[in-house]
Design an enzyme around this catalytic site. Sequence first.
Site, short mmCIF file in Angstrom:
data_model
loop_
_atom_site.label_atom_id
_atom_site.label_comp_id
_atom_site.label_asym_id
_atom_site.label_seq_id
_atom_site.Cartn_x
_atom_site.Cartn_y
_atom_site.Cartn_z
N CYS A 174 -71.21 -36.62 -5.67
CA CYS A 174 -71.66 -37.97 -5.99
C CYS A 174 -72.29 -38.00 -7.39
O CYS A 174 -73.14 -37.18 -7.70
CB CYS A 174 -72.69 -38.38 -4.95
N ASN A 230 -63.03 -34.17 -15.35
CA ASN A 230 -61.60 -34.39 -15.20
C ASN A 230 -61.34 -35.61 -14.33
O ASN A 230 -61.82 -35.68 -13.21
CB ASN A 230 -60.96 -33.16 -14.54
N GLU A 231 -60.62 -36.55 -14.86
CA GLU A 231 -60.15 -37.72 -14.10
C GLU A 231 -61.18 -38.27 -13.12
O GLU A 231 -61.01 -38.15 -11.90
CB GLU A 231 -58.86 -37.38 -13.35
N GLU A 234 -52.28 -34.62 -20.26
CA GLU A 234 -51.40 -33.96 -19.30
C GLU A 234 -50.10 -34.75 -19.28
O GLU A 234 -50.09 -35.91 -18.85
CB GLU A 234 -52.02 -33.98 -17.89
N GLU A 269 -51.86 -26.72 -5.97
CA GLU A 269 -50.82 -27.29 -6.81
C GLU A 269 -49.62 -26.38 -7.04
O GLU A 269 -49.00 -26.40 -8.10
CB GLU A 269 -51.44 -27.77 -8.12
C1 GLA Z 1 -54.23 -34.54 -12.41
C2 GLA Z 1 -55.27 -33.52 -12.81
C3 GLA Z 1 -54.75 -32.15 -13.00
C4 GLA Z 1 -53.70 -31.83 -12.01
C5 GLA Z 1 -52.59 -32.84 -12.15
C6 GLA Z 1 -51.40 -32.53 -11.31
O1 GLA Z 1 -53.77 -35.34 -13.39
O2 GLA Z 1 -56.02 -33.91 -13.92
O3 GLA Z 1 -55.81 -31.25 -12.86
O4 GLA Z 1 -54.24 -31.89 -10.75
O5 GLA Z 1 -53.11 -34.08 -11.77
O6 GLA Z 1 -51.66 -32.64 -9.97
ZN ZN Z 2 -73.69 -41.19 -3.60
#
Ligand code: GLA
Ligand code: ZN
Length: 654
Positions: free
Chosen positions: A106, A140-141, A305, A353
Amino acid sequence: MYFGVDYYPEHWDKSEWGEHIKLMKKANFNIVRIAEFAWGRLEPREDEFDFLWLDEIMEKLHEAGIKVILGTPTAAPPKWLVNKYDVLMRDRYGRKRGYGSRRECCSNSPDYRRRADIITEKMAERYGKHPAVAAWQIDNEFGCHASTRCYCENCRREFASALSKKYGSIGELNRRWGTVFWSQEYEDFDDVILPGYTSCEPENAQQWSHNPSLDMDFYRFSSDSWVRFEKSQADIIRKYSDRPITHNFMGHFSDIDYYKLAEPLDFVSWDNYVDNQWNHETYENSAMAHEIMRGAKNKNFWVMEEQAGPAGWDKFGGTPRPGQIRLWTYQAIAHGCDGMVYFRFKSAPFGMEQYWLGVIDYDGIPRRRYFEIQKTGEEIKRLASKFEGAVSETDVLIVKSYENTWSSKIKRNTENFDYRGILYDYYAANLAVGTDPACGPITAVSGGCKAVYAPAYSIVTDEEARILENYVSNGGTLVLTYRSGIRDEDNNMLRTTPPGALRLLTGIRLEEFDSSPVEVGVSDGFGRSRVWRDIISTETAHAIAVYEDEFYKGSPAVTVNTFGKGRVIYVACDLSGEGLLKLVRYITEQSGARYIEHPEGTEVIRRRAADGSEYTMLLNHNDKSVKTELRGVSLFDGSEFDGTLEPYGVEIIE
Ligand code: GLA
Ligand code: ZN
């Protein structure tokens, strides 16, 4: 221009690193992104750090002349962190998320935030001035693998304090949210609930909706929480490093306000997967995602990516056809990509993955995909000065608003209403006509635009209305549609006649609407409406098309209003296919926007390089070759381009 690959040195025995670097060099890679999931190896036990392996690989890369984008590893918490602290998110049923994937913490957990800041500071201190570091990636994302909204006690407390700052008194909150409805008035900010589940049986029961103002503020709060989390790391890194900072966004993803998430960053980057286990994206969808990413900071972006092989988590999507990886690379560049990084270098035989293949396979042998990337890298090396910092010459803008995305998620209007879908339809029609539109926030509306589309702009502030008025007064063409100017900033319905603050601009007023599941013809070749019809009266506007059916037969379906030196087109219903194309052609002509005719399934994009020279990029997304009318000298090899594009072919001409 940076051209590189995502690399996970911690996945391989050190003895393999040398060979990897050799193959990277041969592939023309000059940058790698590393470490964004390596928290467990960098801090194996709380406050015990091990940077020796990272020092070593950074040194090796540096010696080889390969730069590094260093990721802060906070998306993948190590097990000790989860064992010791209560950091896991809670879903809307109050259930704790399990450990075992990633991104499960969180953003409002004080322990998670503290530990995230500590590992960030350690890395920034150690590598902030390292000669190999070209950029930083934070986390990351955000939002991947998880809802961006968490329903834990920390979030509840932080939400209450954010609301108290926003409203000042609980009475004011009650008034603006309309909590008198169903006796929901609160006595204190601490009394305010999170909009979690409202049914007895979480598993099967329907979730009954909450107060729409509560929902809206919770969306805002949750988005802001990730922005704050990101900014905290950015501030730490800046104490030690002058290298640019990014985060990898997710294109169309809309649960975080990407305009705000872009603010603390030097540049935006994003992850582009065209064909995977879930999606076989249309090329229009990818093009639009690139434009949204460019619009997030009104600046060229990176792809951090880029798909380099068949991709999926528990099953594969399709494998890229010969030419497609190169095509996707140039598509990104054509829409403003200044740095290209493929995911990932070597396919992982282990871990979640396994099915997300990289540039080389599990056996480490370079094959077709590697060689295609290598060739693309060679071309890009030669043409880098043309690409880096180049801009599109478009003068058409599609306005995307995160607030309006959320508002229409919270209250959907009608079964088939889809805010993202409307934006997409207008974007794709523009792409077909050849205007190659940009996407961005309403603040990107400027005198440089010839045509601006702001479909379904439900919540419009007075300030936003001023921006649009200025633009149109000075000669701009503005397109607005049904579901515009219907709500206030508290996500309540307007108490004045829609389109509210847009009424003078549009020169119409809303009398009724019809979202019954019927098909209604629209005159003058505009096709049929299937989702929504506004039944409007014109005030100063005139109709250019009327409804052909139902009790509102003959009443205006599309209107034009002259306002100052410009004009506003109000599209009172949904249009699609040929009808929508006709509308976009009409608007393109009326506004004088630039466009280039091109064969179906292709993109033709005019760009201006940083040195002022201009060129045209032609992208063929068809699996067949096509013939275009365009001619010129190929930037690839100086030959005369005869108009033929190979299947998935790319040409760049002067
Ligand atoms: C996302 C993530 C990566 C990887 C790719 C492919 O975009 O940022 O770390 O997990 O997907 O699954
Ligand atoms: Zn929370």
